[in-house]
Every structure is written in structure tokens, then in C-alpha cells.
Design a protein around this motif. Structure first.
Motif, PDB file in Angstrom:
ATOM      1  N   ALA A  58       1.199  -1.005   0.012  1.00 17.65           N
ATOM      2  CA  ALA A  58      -0.288   0.036  -0.044  1.00 17.65           C
ATOM      3  C   ALA A  58       0.585   1.170  -0.171  1.00 17.65           C
ATOM      4  O   ALA A  58       0.698   2.105  -1.021  1.00 17.65           O
ATOM      5  N   GLU A  59       2.040   1.321   1.114  1.00 18.50           N
ATOM      6  CA  GLU A  59       2.842   2.496   1.061  1.00 18.50           C
ATOM      7  C   GLU A  59       3.398   2.739  -0.479  1.00 18.50           C
ATOM      8  O   GLU A  59       3.207   3.979  -1.012  1.00 18.50           O
ATOM      9  N   HIS A  60       4.257   2.251  -1.258  1.00 19.34           N
ATOM     10  CA  HIS A  60       4.659   1.752  -2.974  1.00 19.34           C
ATOM     11  C   HIS A  60       3.174   2.335  -3.374  1.00 19.34           C
ATOM     12  O   HIS A  60       3.918   3.003  -4.423  1.00 19.34           O
ATOM     13  N   GLN A  61       2.267   1.287  -3.517  1.00 19.88           N
ATOM     14  CA  GLN A  61       1.249   2.092  -4.266  1.00 19.88           C
ATOM     15  C   GLN A  61       1.175   3.596  -4.208  1.00 19.88           C
ATOM     16  O   GLN A  61       0.474   4.223  -5.108  1.00 19.88           O
ATOM     17  N   ALA A  62       1.124   3.483  -2.969  1.00 18.09           N
ATOM     18  CA  ALA A  62       0.841   5.181  -2.480  1.00 18.09           C
ATOM     19  C   ALA A  62       1.921   6.026  -3.252  1.00 18.09           C
ATOM     20  O   ALA A  62       1.640   7.405  -4.094  1.00 18.09           O
ATOM     21  N   ARG A  63       2.772   5.378  -2.885  1.00 16.69           N
ATOM     22  CA  ARG A  63       4.812   6.490  -4.184  1.00 16.69           C
ATOM     23  C   ARG A  63       3.979   6.302  -4.877  1.00 16.69           C
ATOM     24  O   ARG A  63       4.359   7.347  -5.678  1.00 16.69           O
ATOM     25  N   TRP A  64       3.410   5.434  -5.271  1.00 10.03           N
ATOM     26  CA  TRP A  64       3.861   5.254  -6.918  1.00 10.03           C
ATOM     27  C   TRP A  64       2.946   6.685  -7.980  1.00 10.03           C
ATOM     28  O   TRP A  64       3.125   7.205  -8.907  1.00 10.03           O
ATOM     29  N   GLN A  65       1.592   6.486  -6.519  1.00 16.71           N
ATOM     30  CA  GLN A  65       1.110   7.495  -7.543  1.00 16.71           C
ATOM     31  C   GLN A  65       1.031   9.192  -7.236  1.00 16.71           C
ATOM     32  O   GLN A  65       1.086   9.769  -8.241  1.00 16.71           O
ATOM     33  N   GLU A  66       1.637   8.897  -6.368  1.00 16.57           N
ATOM     34  CA  GLU A  66       2.297  10.407  -6.233  1.00 16.57           C
ATOM     35  C   GLU A  66       3.448  10.712  -6.749  1.00 16.57           C
ATOM     36  O   GLU A  66       3.085  12.063  -7.680  1.00 16.57           O
ATOM     37  N   PHE A  67       3.817   9.925  -6.680  1.00 18.11           N
ATOM     38  CA  PHE A  67       4.931  10.063  -8.881  1.00 18.11           C
ATOM     39  C   PHE A  67       4.023  10.388 -10.248  1.00 18.11           C
ATOM     40  O   PHE A  67       4.738  11.631 -10.420  1.00 18.11           O
ATOM     41  N   ARG A  76       1.064  11.793 -10.469  1.00 19.03           N
ATOM     42  CA  ARG A  76       1.044  13.264 -10.416  1.00 19.03           C
ATOM     43  C   ARG A  76       1.709  13.386 -10.529  1.00 19.03           C
ATOM     44  O   ARG A  76       1.567  14.919 -11.305  1.00 19.03           O
ATOM     45  N   GLU A  77       2.974  13.772 -10.232  1.00 24.56           N
ATOM     46  CA  GLU A  77       4.139  14.888  -9.719  1.00 24.56           C
ATOM     47  C   GLU A  77       5.093  14.547 -10.922  1.00 24.56           C
ATOM     48  O   GLU A  77       4.671  16.000 -11.922  1.00 24.56           O
ATOM     49  N   LEU A  78       4.882  13.877 -12.223  1.00 23.06           N
ATOM     50  CA  LEU A  78       5.652  13.341 -13.007  1.00 23.06           C
ATOM     51  C   LEU A  78       4.534  14.136 -14.537  1.00 23.06           C
ATOM     52  O   LEU A  78       5.107  15.046 -15.512  1.00 23.06           O
ATOM     53  N   ALA A  79       3.320  13.882 -14.390  1.00 20.40           N
ATOM     54  CA  ALA A  79       2.062  14.392 -14.863  1.00 20.40           C
ATOM     55  C   ALA A  79       2.521  15.856 -15.303  1.00 20.40           C
ATOM     56  O   ALA A  79       2.345  16.230 -15.968  1.00 20.40           O
ATOM     57  N   ASP A  80       1.673  17.033 -13.891  1.00 19.00           N
ATOM     58  CA  ASP A  80       2.137  17.852 -13.502  1.00 19.00           C
ATOM     59  C   ASP A  80       3.391  18.301 -14.315  1.00 19.00           C
ATOM     60  O   ASP A  80       3.700  19.884 -14.936  1.00 19.00           O
ATOM     61  N   HIS A  81       4.510  18.137 -13.827  1.00 19.64           N
ATOM     62  CA  HIS A  81       5.773  18.678 -14.440  1.00 19.64           C
ATOM     63  C   HIS A  81       5.776  18.409 -15.701  1.00 19.64           C
ATOM     64  O   HIS A  81       6.048  19.404 -16.625  1.00 19.64           O
ATOM     65  N   ALA A  82       5.009  17.779 -16.843  1.00 20.46           N
ATOM     66  CA  ALA A  82       5.550  17.373 -18.077  1.00 20.46           C
ATOM     67  C   ALA A  82       4.433  18.735 -18.718  1.00 20.46           C
ATOM     68  O   ALA A  82       4.588  19.172 -19.738  1.00 20.46           O
ATOM     69  N   TYR A  83       2.980  18.374 -17.745  1.00 17.38           N
ATOM     70  CA  TYR A  83       2.484  19.524 -17.741  1.00 17.38           C
ATOM     71  C   TYR A  83       2.413  21.135 -17.919  1.00 17.38           C
ATOM     72  O   TYR A  83       2.470  21.488 -19.536  1.00 17.38           O
ATOM     73  N   ALA A  84       3.411  21.247 -17.323  1.00 16.98           N
ATOM     74  CA  ALA A  84       4.387  23.143 -17.240  1.00 16.98           C
ATOM     75  C   ALA A  84       4.865  22.713 -18.260  1.00 16.98           C
ATOM     76  O   ALA A  84       4.878  24.277 -18.604  1.00 16.98           O
ATOM     77  N   ARG A  85       5.617  21.838 -18.087  1.00 18.98           N
ATOM     78  CA  ARG A  85       6.555  22.324 -19.281  1.00 18.98           C
ATOM     79  C   ARG A  85       6.652  22.402 -20.756  1.00 18.98           C
ATOM     80  O   ARG A  85       6.404  22.941 -21.416  1.00 18.98           O
ATOM     81  N   GLY A  86       5.074  21.884 -21.441  1.00 23.06           N
ATOM     82  CA  GLY A  86       4.281  21.829 -22.025  1.00 23.06           C
ATOM     83  C   GLY A  86       3.572  23.451 -21.633  1.00 23.06           C
ATOM     84  O   GLY A  86       3.780  23.594 -23.297  1.00 23.06           O
ATOM     85  N   SER A  87       3.295  23.394 -20.908  1.00 19.36           N
ATOM     86  CA  SER A  87       2.353  24.791 -21.743  1.00 19.36           C
ATOM     87  C   SER A  87       3.422  26.060 -21.519  1.00 19.36           C
ATOM     88  O   SER A  87       3.528  27.209 -22.317  1.00 19.36           O
ATOM     89  N   ARG A  88       5.177  25.684 -20.954  1.00 22.23           N
ATOM     90  CA  ARG A  88       6.032  27.106 -20.730  1.00 22.23           C
ATOM     91  C   ARG A  88       6.307  26.954 -22.931  1.00 22.23           C
ATOM     92  O   ARG A  88       6.841  27.578 -23.545  1.00 22.23           O
ATOM     93  N   PHE A  89       6.476  25.377 -23.078  1.00 22.44           N
ATOM     94  CA  PHE A  89       6.773  25.335 -24.307  1.00 22.44           C
ATOM     95  C   PHE A  89       5.989  26.415 -25.297  1.00 22.44           C
ATOM     96  O   PHE A  89       6.330  26.833 -26.501  1.00 22.44           O
ATOM     97  N   LEU A  90       4.728  25.920 -25.325  1.00 23.65           N
ATOM     98  CA  LEU A  90       3.454  26.332 -26.004  1.00 23.65           C
ATOM     99  C   LEU A  90       3.774  27.878 -26.307  1.00 23.65           C
ATOM    100  O   LEU A  90       3.868  29.040 -27.100  1.00 23.65           O
ATOM    101  N   LYS A  91       4.197  27.984 -24.928  1.00 21.15           N
ATOM    102  CA  LYS A  91       4.095  30.155 -25.140  1.00 21.15           C
ATOM    103  C   LYS A  91       5.791  30.550 -25.508  1.00 21.15           C
ATOM    104  O   LYS A  91       4.998  31.758 -25.891  1.00 21.15           O
ATOM    105  N   GLU A  92       6.766  29.748 -25.471  1.00 20.60           N
ATOM    106  CA  GLU A  92       7.477  29.883 -26.245  1.00 20.60           C
ATOM    107  C   GLU A  92       7.845  29.351 -28.443  1.00 20.60           C
ATOM    108  O   GLU A  92       8.584  29.985 -28.484  1.00 20.60           O
ATOM    109  N   GLU A  93       6.953  28.970 -28.376  1.00 20.09           N
ATOM    110  CA  GLU A  93       6.371  28.343 -29.583  1.00 20.09           C
ATOM    111  C   GLU A  93       7.550  27.810 -30.195  1.00 20.09           C
ATOM    112  O   GLU A  93       7.603  27.625 -31.061  1.00 20.09           O
ATOM    113  N   GLN A  94       7.603  27.302 -29.523  1.00 21.86           N
ATOM    114  CA  GLN A  94       8.280  26.090 -29.574  1.00 21.86           C
ATOM    115  C   GLN A  94       7.650  24.339 -29.571  1.00 21.86           C
ATOM    116  O   GLN A  94       7.777  23.964 -28.767  1.00 21.86           O
TER     117      GLN A  94
END
Length: 940
Positions: free
Chosen positions: A366-375, A377-395
Motif C-alpha cells: 500500500a505504501e509503495h502504491q501510494a508513492r507510485w500514485q504520488e510520482f 501525479r508529480e511527473l504528469a504535472d511537471h510535464a504539463y507545465a513544461r508543455g505549457s512553457r514550450f507552447l508559450k515560447e512557440e516551441q
């Protein structure tokens, strides 16, 4: 067993207690070096305690007190030594601080040494001498006489090799060598103990110290040391169950063993050395703890890459090990502690990828599943933020890659959490930004319709609607995503069914109504429009859109009454308060549409013959859209409708009002014709002619109007004005372009000839035009021939009126000129009229010659002539007259001969009368004229 070893130093075991089970997290153990020496040479082992025998069932303090009193009160060396031994045993086994204090104990052993020496000097001892030697060794050790203690132990081993105390004696001899830095000798001592049959409970401790003895001899002996330490760990931790049942007394020793193995590996080939040392041991239960200790050692020292390599070596050494998740999690911490967020993020991604499959994820705790879910979400949010930044920079390409990565993490997380609505909606948005439209639609649908309790489900559903709408409009399409209007409609119906109270549903239906109208599906368009109109929550703008669709469909179907109602509703909304500027700005167009459908109702009524109704509809257009083109046309059509219905009076009134109101309008150009028609049909030819004459003033070719006016004046009996128009037209010398125009001109000349005082002028013009024209008609030829005969007759009369006076030459010349004029007229008549006028022409020409002959014969003789000259003059006149008389006879004969070809007519009869007068014997007979064929050749 003696309590001798209780004061020796102990090292700390692992920083945290070992965890239990296959899923033990590696964060639960840490390497803590540096507390036991700064160099390898300074390092010292921890020691295992001796196991004691069971204590008696009395108070240890009470027993110790009695033995203490016995030691102090007895004078017998044997008694004192025995009491001292028992005090030590009680303290060791009970674990309580009983008996002598440390200072008292040292003083007691000093006293005991004297007793030992006294016994040895006597050479007689009731007890065992091996025990005596052992106790003397202990006494020397406690009183600070180590060499004497070693000497007694060596005596014990040498004199009593079979004594049960030899094992401990050997152990203490090896310990002494280890303490003295003689590690090779210590190794030999420990090994001799282990190889004997007397190791007993000291075996584990001896093996542990054997490893240290080997370790202290340097790296050349480390492989031996490693093998020894591996055996020690196997003894302490023989199976997985033992990992969770380690005795507290063994913790430090086990920890120290892991520590020294990690240290040796780090000084050699790192994880490769661990693998080498473990190959002979198979896969012991504790193998992951050893890799973990080495990885932690590197991490503490800041050797991040070495720590990472150790983790990876473990994955290769023990794939699918139960502790693998903990190791992968620790990799994240290693990179994080090293201050490298990118590598830490990569480690998180590897952890997520490793356990993405359902089977692998389910095997996690259960503890490791929770960490998997946490990771995730963190990775997804980070990638989404990067995409938004690249989009703003027209890349754009980098942005799409980042959004695809984010979507993958969100979707994986959605499969593992109970309430995945928000995650799926984010996944859909990321897929949308990445241009993966089908996948985005799938995510939006799952978030909206397959997740219970998701507060923003409607927003997710709406996102799917917007995506499909953009696809239909061509803003978001690719090879795999080309939705049609039916796809959008199906999705919309699903949304409306699932979220009936969502306010966006009304605007959605309004939009669908407009779209289905544009592709020609009136049924669906009307259905959605009706639903919007019937929705109590619809806004003014939405109702406006629905009424517009309804109105257009009714209008397209020719249901103009229903269309008018719908347009009225739309116009009322557009003129109301609270509508958008877009809607309020359409009022002019709405009035135009409303005017159009009212106008169409007028057209329908007119086509059906409902004149009054049609006129009423046409008249309703102007109040709706005053001054507009359609209002003007409606007013015009109202007049036309009356005109077609032969309501001449109202039609004329409407037409005249229209022309007065819109004199410069294009439709006003046709008003004159319509007024002419109305007046003509109503019998008012004069007003019709007047209208045409007025209209002619503005025409490039006015005469088409004036001639029509002349015809109407003719019908009105106004020949004066008619003739004046004819004169004016002919005075312009119009040149005919074809037979029809020639006939028209001749007709005008004929009518003038028939109705004016200057008839001969128009006869001459008629004859001249006919003779010059290449075009003829029966009527024009007849008119011209008759006109020429009349002119000829008038010329003949003029000829007759010319008398032959003296001088005869002059009067005769005038007479002959007149004759020629008349003769030409008659010949022109023949040329124009042919057989119809030939008889009259021949008769009149013959009479011209006969008249000339008669006038010559009757002319007076000049008075100055004598009788002879007068007779000669008369004879000359007869000679001059004779040819003319013969010419006349010939022409009358020629006319007579026409009986055989043309039959008898009055002019032939008159010629016969003249011939009978001139030749009574031949022509004055009562005959029945018969026709026969004969050839006559007189060209006179």
C-alpha cells in the motif's frame, strides 16, 4: 559462564530497525560510519555477549549479598575464590548491578590473587586446576595485569586441552592478539577455535572476530574476510523470517558486519565485489541489505553515481526481488539528496514505468502504491507545465512531446485511483494540447461519463463537445480524427442526457440547430430549435438563435406565415434589453427577413388569384422596412397585381402614386407602359397616347413611343395630332432596314394621303418610296399603283388644260412635257400594280396620245398665213397628229387584246368604245366577246 566480557565496548547496530516482510522499505536502514575510527586501522569490531544459564528463583541481590559477606568473612583461599566467582556469575546472569562496586571488585580481585598464589604454592587444590588457572587469568586481567592473564590462559590451553574452559581461553588469547595488532596470530587463534569441537556458543563471536582479523590484515585478505562475514550474516539471518526477529543483543554485530562488507566493497570494485562475494552464497535472505548498505555508504560520501550503480547492480543481481520497489524509491532520494532534480524525476519515471503493468502494480504494498500514485501525479504535472512553457515560447514540437508525456502519466494514474475524474480530464487536456484528438476525446468521455462523484464531470463532457465541434469546423483534424456533424450530435445528446441541467446544453442545442440547418436536415434543426425555445433557462441570445433557425426553415419551405411569426419573435428579442451586441446589431437584417416573408405571402396570394389578400400583404411590407428596396418592390407589385386583375382604376392610381414617390427608381421606368396598358384596356386612348408622348422625351429612340401614341390617337379619332406625328416622323427621313419597316413607312404615307389636304404630296412620296425600295408588299404595291394612277390622272388633266397657242413650238413643248409626266405616272402604276392596273394605264396613256392628236388638229392657223400657206400648215398639223392618233389606237388595241389573257374589265370596255368611235366598221358591233390567244407586240 563468567561475566568477564561484560565491560568490553559495543558498536551501534543499524540506524533503523530492520523491517519485516518482502516489501520492507530500504529507507528503513542507513549506513552510519565514522563513529568507530577515522581510518581502516582504527576500526574495531563490536562483541557478542556470552549467553548465561538460568538464574535461581531467589533475589539476585540477596544471593550476592550472602556471597559478598562470605568472601569478606572467610580466611580460606578456596572459599574466598569460590564466593568471588559466584558473585560474578550472579551479576552477569541477572543483569543487575549487585555485589561489589567496581572499586570494591578490583580490590576483591587483588585480594583473590593472593589466594590463587597461595593455593598454587601449596600444590594442592580441592577443585579443578583448569578452573583455577582460568580464574587467575581473569583476576590478572581485571587488576590490570594482561601479560600475567595471558600467561595463565596459555597454561590452561597447554596443560588442560580437554577442559571445557579451553574454548574461552583460546578466544581470549585470539582477542589479546587482535588487541595487540597481531591480526595474523588472531586469525589463527579464531580459526583454531572454530575448527575445534569446543567452539560452542563462542563460535559465532569467533567467526565474527575472524572476519575482523582478516579485514585488519589489509585488502589482500579482504576476500577471505568477506567470505567469513557472509557466513556470519547467514548465521544471524538464515531466512526471511529472521529479518524481523533479530535479537536486540545482535543488532550492533549484524550492523557492523554489513558496515565492514560495504566498506571493503567500496575500496575494491564496488557492487561488482558484492556480486563476487555473494555468488557462492546464492541468494541469501539479507542480500538486499548488503547492497543497500553499500548504496547508502556512497550516498553519504556524495558519490551519487556509485550509489546509483549499486542500485542498478542489485536490479541485475536479483531481478524481481521483493525489495526492488524500495530500492527504486531510494534511487529517487539519492538523486534528490545530490541536488539533481532532473535525475530524481527520471528515477521517478522509471519507478512509475516499472510498475505501470497492473500485475506489477498489484504486487506493491500500500505504501509503495501510494508513492507510485504520488510520482505519477508529480511527473504528469511537471510535464504539463513544461508543455505549457514550450507552447508559450512557440516551441510547438517540444510542447507536443511534453503534453504527450503528461497525458501518459495522467492516464496511468487514472487506472490506479478510485476517483479518477480530475486526472482523466487533465489527461484529455494534455492529449488535446499534444494534437492527439481521438485519445483526448476518450479521456474526456471517461472523466465525464464513467466516473462517479466527479464534481467537474460536466466540464469534462463539455471539453469533448468542444473538441468534436472544432473537428467538425476543421480547426482540429488529422488522419485519425475527422468527425462529422452526426458525431457531434451523438456526443451532444449524451451530454444533454447526462447533464440535463447544465446551462451550456441550451447553447449547444442552439448551435446544433444552426448546423443541421446549414446541411439541410430540417427535421433535426427544428427539433433542437424547439427544445431551446421550450427551455425555461434559455437566454435571450439562445432563444434568438432558435427562432432564427425556425424562421429560416419555415421560409425555405414556403411556410411564410409561420416564418413571419418566427421572425417576429426573433426581432422582438433583438430589440429587447439584455441581449448581446451581436444580437441587437441584427435588427436591420431581421426586418429585412420579416419584410421578405410578408412579401412572399403577397406573391403566394397573387399567384392563387387572391388579389385583395395579395395587395394587403404587399402593403404591409413598407411599415416593416420603410424605404427599403423590398418595400418599394412590394408597392410596385401591389399595383401590378391590380393591373393583372384588370382593376384598371386602382391599378392606375397605385402606379401613378408609385412614380410620384419614386421617380428615379428603376421600377419607375416601366410605369409608363403599365399606365398605357391600363388606359388602353380601359378605353382611354388619349391618356394612353399622352403617356407615351411624355415617355418618349426620355428615350434615346423616341419615335417608337410616338408612333404608338399615334396609333392610340388614331383609335381615339384624333387624326390631326396623329397626322402631325406622322409628318414629323417622315420628315426625319427614316431609312427602312427591312420590309417590315418599309411597310410601316408606306402605311404612314398612305394614311396621310387618305386623311390630309396635301394628299398628292403623300401620293408622290408613297410612289417614290415604293419604286426605290427593294422590299414590297401587296398592300404597298397596290397603294403606290393607285397613287401613281391618281397622279397620272391629275397630270393628264393638267396636260389637257394646256392649249396649243402660238407660238406653237413653245406650247407644244409644254404639252408634250405634260404628256410625258402623265405617261410616266401611268407606266409607274403599271410597274407597281401590274395586271391589276394595266387596263386603266393603257387606256389613260392611249387617251393622252389621242388627246394630243386632237389638240394638234384643232389648233388654230396663224393669221398671217395666206390660204395656200394655211392649207399647207393644216396638212402639216395632220401629219404631226397622225402618229399620235396611231399610237393611241395601238394602245387601245393592246388593251383590247388583254381580253384573251386577263378577261374583260371596264377599262378594256372604254378602250373598245374609243376604237368603235375611231373605226366603227370594225369595232361598233353587237358581238359576244370570246377569248382567244393572240400575240400583240406594241411597245407604245
Amino acid at each position: 559462564m563468567s561475566a568477564w566480557p561484560r565491560n568490553l565496548p559495543f558498536a551501534a547496530f543499524m540506524g533503523l530497525v530492520l523491517v519485516t516482510g518482502a516489501t520492507a522499505a530500504q529507507e528503513s536502514f542507513r549506513v552510519e560510519l565514522g563513529g568507530e575510527g577515522d581510518t581502516l586501522g582504527d576500526m574495531r569490531p563490536v562483541f557478542l555477549p556470552f549467553e548465561s544459564r538460568p538464574l535461581p528463583a531467589i533475589s539476585p541481590a540477596e544471593v550476592a549479598r550472602r556471597y559478598q559477606r562470605l568472601f569478606q568473612s572467610s580466611d580460606e583461599p578456596e572459599v574466598r575464590i569460590d564466593a568471588l566467582n559466584r558473585l560474578g556469575n550472579i551479576r552477569d546472569r541477572s543483569g543487575e548491578d549487585v555485589g561489589f562496586s567496581p572499586a570494591e571488585e578490583e580490590q576483591a580481585y587483588r585480594q583473590a590473587i593472593d589466594s590463587y598464589e597461595a593455593i598454587l604454592e601449596r600444590g594442592a587444590y580441592a577443585g579443578r586446576l583448569d578452573e583455577l588457572l582460568y580464574q587467575m587469568a581473569k583476576a590478572h586481567a581485571l587488576t590490570g595485569q594482561p601479560e600475567a592473564s595471558i600467561q595463565r590462559l596459555e597454561q590452561l590451553v597447554g596443560l588442560y586441552p580437554g577442559s571445557p574452559l579451553v574454548s574461552e581461553a583460546r578466544f581470549r588469547l585470539a582477542e589479546h592478539a587482535f588487541a595487540a595488532g597481531d591480526y595474523a596470530r588472531a586469525e589463527t587463534g579464531y580459526r583454531q577455535l572454530l575448527e575445534s569441537s569446543q567452539a560452542g556458543e563462542l563460535g559465532t563471536k569467533a567467526r565474527y572476530m575472524l572476519g575482523w582479523s582478516q579485514f585488519k590484515q589489509g585488502s589482500a585478505a579482504w576476500n577471505r574476510a568477506a567470505g567469513t562475514f557472509v557466513t556470519v550474516l547467514d548465521e544471524f539471518l538464515p531466512d526471511s523470517a529472521s529479518l524481523s526477529t533479530v535479537a536486540e543483543s545482535n543488532v550492533d554485530t549484524i550492523d557492523d558486519t554489513f558496515r565492514v562488507l560495504a566498506l571493503m566493497a567500496s575500496r575494491k570494485q564496488g557492487p561488482e565485489s558484492l556480486v563476487t562475494w555473494l555468488e557462492g552464497a546464492g541468494h541469501p535472505a539479507w542480500e538486499h541489505l548488503l547492497f543497500d548498505r553499500l548504496a547508502d555508504y556512497y550516498a553519504v560520501r556524495g558519490e551519487t553515481l556509485a550509489s546509483v550503480e549499486t542500485h542498478e547492480a542489485f536490479f541485475d543481481w536479483a531481478p524481481e526481488h521483493p525489495s526492488e520497489p524500495a530500492f527504486r524509491l531510494q534511487l529517487v532520494e539519492v538523486w534528490r539528496a545530490a541536488g539533481d532534480p532532473d535525475q530524481a524525476r527520471r528515477a521517478r519515471a522509471e519507478f512509475v514505468a516499472q510498475y505501470r503493468p497492473l500485475e506489477a502494480y498489484s504486487a506493491l504494498g500500500a505504501e509503495h502504491q501510494a508513492r507510485w500514485q504520488e510520482f505519477s501525479r508529480e511527473l504528469a504535472d511537471h510535464a504539463y507545465a513544461r508543455g505549457s512553457r514550450f507552447l508559450k515560447e512557440e516551441q510547438d514540437e517540444l510542447a507536443r512531446d511534453a503534453f504527450r508525456t503528461a497525458a501518459g502519466f495522467y492516464e496511468g494514474l487514472a487506472e490506479r485511483v478510485n476517483h479518477a475524474g480530475e486526472v482523466l480530464r487533465l489527461a484529455g487536456d494534455a492529449r488535446l494540447q499534444a494534437g492527439q484528438y481521438p485519445l483526448a476525446l476518450t479521456d474526456f468521455r471517461q472523466a465525464a461519463y464513467e466516473q462517479t462523484g466527479f464534481a467537474e464531470a460536466a466540464d469534462a463532457g463539455w471539453a469533448g463537445i468542444v473538441l468534436l465541434r472544432d473537428g467538425v469546423d476543421g480547426r482540429k483534424t488529422d488522419e485519425a480524427f475527422a468527425p462529422g456533424l452526426s458525431d457531434l450530435t451523438g456526443e451532444a445528446d449524451r451530454f444533454l442526457s447526462r447533464f440535463p441541467g447544465d446551462p451550456r446544453g441550451i447553447s449547444l442545442m442552439a448551435d446544433l440547430a444552426a448546423r443541421w440547418l446549414s446541411v439541410g436536415d430540417q427535421t433535426l434543426a427544428l427539433d433542437y430549435s424547439a427544445r431551446v425555445i421550450g427551455s425555461s433557462g434559455a437566454s435571450s441570445d439562445e432563444r434568438f438563435a432558435a427562432w432564427q433557425v425556425t424562421a429560416r426553415i419555415r421560409q425555405q419551405n414556403g411556410e411564410y406565415g409561420l416564418a413571419e411569426r418566427a421572425w417576429n419573435q426573433a426581432l422582438k428579442l433583438a430589440e429587447s434589453e439584455g441581449v448581446s451586441a451581436r444580437v441587437s446589431g441584427q435588427t436591420e437584417e431581421l426586418r429585412q427577413q420579416l419584410a421578405t416573408v410578408v412579401y412572399r405571402q403577397g406573391e403566394q396570394a397573387a399567384a392563387a388569384g387572391r388579389v385583395d389578400e395579395a395587395v394587403r400583404h404587399f402593403e404591409r411590407v413598407a411599415p416593416i422596412l420603410p424605404g427599403s428596396e423590398i418595400a418599394i418592390k412590394a408597392r410596385y407589385d401591389a399595383a401590378n397585381t391590380l393591373l393583372k386583375a384588370a382593376a384598371w382604376g386602382p391599378a392606375v392610381a397605385n402606379l401613378e402614386e408609385f412614380r410620384k414617390a419614386f421617380p428615379n427608381h428603376g421600377l419607375a421606368e416601366g410605369i409608363s407602359e403599365k399606365l398605357v396598358l391600363a388606359w388602353t384596356e380601359s378605353g382611354d386612348y388619349t391618356r394612353a397616347a399622352s403617356e407615351l408622348l411624355q415617355a418618349s422625351a426620355n428615350q434615346a429612340d423616341p419615335w417608337s413611343y410616338r408612333l404608338r401614341a399615334a396609333e392610340l390617337l388614331d383609335r381615339a379619332g384624333n387624326l390631326v395630332e396623329r397626322n402631325q406625328l406622322y409628318r414629323d416622323y417622315l420628315a426625319a427621313n427614316p431609312s427602312p432596314g427591312d420590309g417590315q419597316q418599309h411597310q410601316q413607312l408606306q402605311t404612314l404615307r398612305y394614311q396621310l394621303m387618305e386623311s390630309t389636304e396635301d394628299a398628292d404630296y403623300w401620293r408622290e412620296a408613297l410612289v417614290a418610296a415604293e419604286l426605290d425600295s427593294p422590299w414590297h408588299s401587296d398592300a404597298s404595291l397596290e397603294w403606290a399603283a393607285r397613287a401613281s394612277l391618281v397622279l397620272g390622272a391629275r397630270a393628264a388633266a393638267a396636260f389637257t388644260r394646256i392649249g396649243l397657242d402660238h407660238p406653237l413650238e413653245q406650247s407644244l413643248a409644254r404639252k408634250q412635257e405634260a404628256l410625258e409626266t402623265a405617261r410616266q405616272r401611268f407606266q409607274d402604276a403599271e410597274a407597281l400594280g401590274g395586271e391589276q392596273v394595266r387596263s386603266e394605264s393603257l387606256f389613260r396613256r392611249a387617251e393622252l396620245y389621242r388627246g394630243l392628236a386632237n389638240d394638234l388638229m384643232a389648233s388654230s392657223v396663224p393669221a398671217e398665213l395666206n390660204e395656200m400657206e394655211a392649207m399647207q400648215y393644216q396638212m402639216l398639223l395632220e401629219e404631226e397628229a397622225y402618229p399620235f392618233e396611231e399610237k393611241a389606237i395601238a394602245l387601245h388595241r393592246q388593251n383590247h387584246q388583254r381580253i384573251t389573257s386577263s378577261g374583260y374589265d371596264p377599262w378594256i370596255g372604254r378602250s373598245l368604245s374609243i376604237l368603235a368611235e375611231l373605226h366603227p366598221g370594225r369595232y361598233e358591233r353587237n358581238l359576244k366577246w370570246l377569248s382567244w390567244n393572240m400575240e400583240v407586240g406594241d411597245g407604245a
